[in-house]
Motif scaffolding. Structure first.
Motif, PDB file in Angstrom:
ATOM      1  N   ASP A 202       0.962  -1.562   0.280  1.00 39.43           N
ATOM      2  CA  ASP A 202       0.415  -0.126   0.072  1.00 39.43           C
ATOM      3  C   ASP A 202       0.990   1.736  -0.233  1.00 39.43           C
ATOM      4  O   ASP A 202       0.155   2.281  -0.323  1.00 39.43           O
ATOM      5  CB  ASP A 202      -0.914  -0.122   1.128  1.00 39.43           C
ATOM      6  CG  ASP A 202      -0.031  -0.485   2.332  1.00 39.43           C
ATOM      7  OD1 ASP A 202       1.258   0.284   2.386  1.00 39.43           O
ATOM      8  OD2 ASP A 202      -1.194  -0.088   3.005  1.00 39.43           O
TER       9      ASP A 202
ATOM     10  N   GLU B  76     -13.556  14.585   3.696  1.00 38.54           N
ATOM     11  CA  GLU B  76     -12.212  15.541   4.078  1.00 38.54           C
ATOM     12  C   GLU B  76     -12.252  15.811   6.148  1.00 38.54           C
ATOM     13  O   GLU B  76     -13.197  16.216   6.332  1.00 38.54           O
ATOM     14  CB  GLU B  76     -11.951  16.646   2.945  1.00 38.54           C
ATOM     15  CG  GLU B  76     -10.028  16.495   3.865  1.00 38.54           C
ATOM     16  CD  GLU B  76      -9.776  17.838   3.048  1.00 38.54           C
ATOM     17  OE1 GLU B  76      -8.221  17.724   3.203  1.00 38.54           O
ATOM     18  OE2 GLU B  76      -9.730  17.938   1.367  1.00 38.54           O
TER      19      GLU B  76
ATOM     20  N   THR C  53      -8.286   6.758   8.092  1.00 35.17           N
ATOM     21  CA  THR C  53      -9.173   6.513   6.810  1.00 35.17           C
ATOM     22  C   THR C  53     -10.551   7.699   7.334  1.00 35.17           C
ATOM     23  O   THR C  53     -10.414   7.826   8.226  1.00 35.17           O
ATOM     24  CB  THR C  53      -9.797   5.330   6.526  1.00 35.17           C
ATOM     25  OG1 THR C  53     -10.198   4.498   7.924  1.00 35.17           O
ATOM     26  CG2 THR C  53      -9.008   4.689   5.947  1.00 35.17           C
TER      27      THR C  53
ATOM     28  N   SER D 180     -11.200   5.944  11.824  1.00 31.27           N
ATOM     29  CA  SER D 180     -11.752   5.821  10.766  1.00 31.27           C
ATOM     30  C   SER D 180     -11.954   7.498  11.735  1.00 31.27           C
ATOM     31  O   SER D 180     -12.678   7.711  12.967  1.00 31.27           O
ATOM     32  CB  SER D 180     -12.387   4.805  10.004  1.00 31.27           C
ATOM     33  OG  SER D 180     -14.040   4.863  11.324  1.00 31.27           O
TER      34      SER D 180
ATOM     35  N   PRO E   8     -10.785  10.519   1.870  1.00 33.52           N
ATOM     36  CA  PRO E   8     -12.005   9.686   1.059  1.00 33.52           C
ATOM     37  C   PRO E   8     -10.707   8.903   0.313  1.00 33.52           C
ATOM     38  O   PRO E   8     -10.376   9.387  -0.575  1.00 33.52           O
ATOM     39  CB  PRO E   8     -13.174   9.902   1.211  1.00 33.52           C
ATOM     40  CG  PRO E   8     -13.574  10.964   1.175  1.00 33.52           C
ATOM     41  CD  PRO E   8     -11.430  12.087   1.467  1.00 33.52           C
ATOM     42  N   GLY E   9     -10.806   7.648   0.711  1.00 32.60           N
ATOM     43  CA  GLY E   9      -9.949   6.936  -0.432  1.00 32.60           C
ATOM     44  C   GLY E   9      -9.151   6.565   0.039  1.00 32.60           C
ATOM     45  O   GLY E   9      -8.217   6.316  -1.500  1.00 32.60           O
ATOM     46  N   ARG E  10      -8.082   6.997   0.128  1.00 29.40           N
ATOM     47  CA  ARG E  10      -7.061   7.549   0.858  1.00 29.40           C
ATOM     48  C   ARG E  10      -6.241   6.536   2.181  1.00 29.40           C
ATOM     49  O   ARG E  10      -6.999   7.683   3.181  1.00 29.40           O
ATOM     50  CB  ARG E  10      -6.156   8.922   0.502  1.00 29.40           C
ATOM     51  CG  ARG E  10      -4.242   7.802   0.357  1.00 29.40           C
ATOM     52  CD  ARG E  10      -4.052   9.310  -0.633  1.00 29.40           C
ATOM     53  NE  ARG E  10      -4.157  11.125   0.605  1.00 29.40           N
ATOM     54  CZ  ARG E  10      -4.413  11.464   0.058  1.00 29.40           C
ATOM     55  NH1 ARG E  10      -3.496  12.031  -1.053  1.00 29.40           N
ATOM     56  NH2 ARG E  10      -3.756  12.691   1.288  1.00 29.40           N
ATOM     57  N   THR E  11      -5.319   5.996   2.698  1.00 28.04           N
ATOM     58  CA  THR E  11      -5.057   5.514   3.818  1.00 28.04           C
ATOM     59  C   THR E  11      -4.100   7.122   4.104  1.00 28.04           C
ATOM     60  O   THR E  11      -2.985   6.364   3.665  1.00 28.04           O
ATOM     61  CB  THR E  11      -4.367   4.946   3.918  1.00 28.04           C
ATOM     62  OG1 THR E  11      -5.813   3.687   3.783  1.00 28.04           O
ATOM     63  CG2 THR E  11      -4.243   3.639   5.925  1.00 28.04           C
TER      64      THR E  11
ATOM     65  N   ARG F 258     -14.336   8.356   6.103  1.00 24.35           N
ATOM     66  CA  ARG F 258     -16.297   7.406   5.632  1.00 24.35           C
ATOM     67  C   ARG F 258     -17.327   8.137   4.979  1.00 24.35           C
ATOM     68  O   ARG F 258     -17.515   7.924   4.089  1.00 24.35           O
ATOM     69  CB  ARG F 258     -16.747   6.676   6.968  1.00 24.35           C
ATOM     70  CG  ARG F 258     -16.143   5.341   7.260  1.00 24.35           C
ATOM     71  CD  ARG F 258     -16.582   5.357   8.778  1.00 24.35           C
ATOM     72  NE  ARG F 258     -16.619   5.750  10.129  1.00 24.35           N
ATOM     73  CZ  ARG F 258     -17.765   5.986  10.922  1.00 24.35           C
ATOM     74  NH1 ARG F 258     -18.303   4.751  10.850  1.00 24.35           N
ATOM     75  NH2 ARG F 258     -17.304   6.011  11.612  1.00 24.35           N
TER      76      ARG F 258
END
Length: 130
Positions: A33, A75, A70, A46, A91-94, A72
């Protein structure tokens, strides 16, 4: 008079050395990742408009804690003033955060993008023991 055996060109030694270094680098490279290998303790956190899950993070003084943040919904921001940390969480990125607390205590964390009532829900605590 005996002649000395020919020495291999210096270029071969250089290539061999580089090959060894590249193999060693593969072992210590980041995971699939793209994040660095986690310390002993990894916690998934999260963020959402409802708050942080979990809202309580435990750690020990001098021991690394690896957070994987993360979002849910939208931003957010993860901030712990005591350790001078402020990271955007999209969102969509760790987003990875490594914390090695240098002192024990209870340290609040929060979303620095919210204000008013929303800011009150997006809070948590990091409790560091000796």
């Amino acid at each position: 008079m005996a002649t000395a055996a020919p020495r291999p060109p210096r270029g071969r030694w250089l290539l061999l050395g580089l090959a060894c270094l590249s193999v060693a680098g593969v072992r210590s490279s980041p995971g699939a990742d793209g994040l660095a290998p986690p310390p002993e303790k990894t916690i998934e956190v999260s963020a959402s408009r409802s708050g942080f899950t979990p809202s309580l993070i435990n750690g020990r003084k001098g021991e690394a804690v690896h957070l994987r943040l993360t979002s849910r919904d939208q931003e957010h921001c993860f901030a712990i003033e005591a350790f001078r940390i402020e990271k955007r969480v999209v969102p969509g990125r760790t987003t990875a955060v490594d914390i090695t607390p240098d002192r024990a205590g209870t340290f609040p964390f929060y979303c620095c993008l919210e204000s008013g009532a929303a800011a009150d829900t997006e809070r948590g605590r990091m409790v560091v023991s000796e």
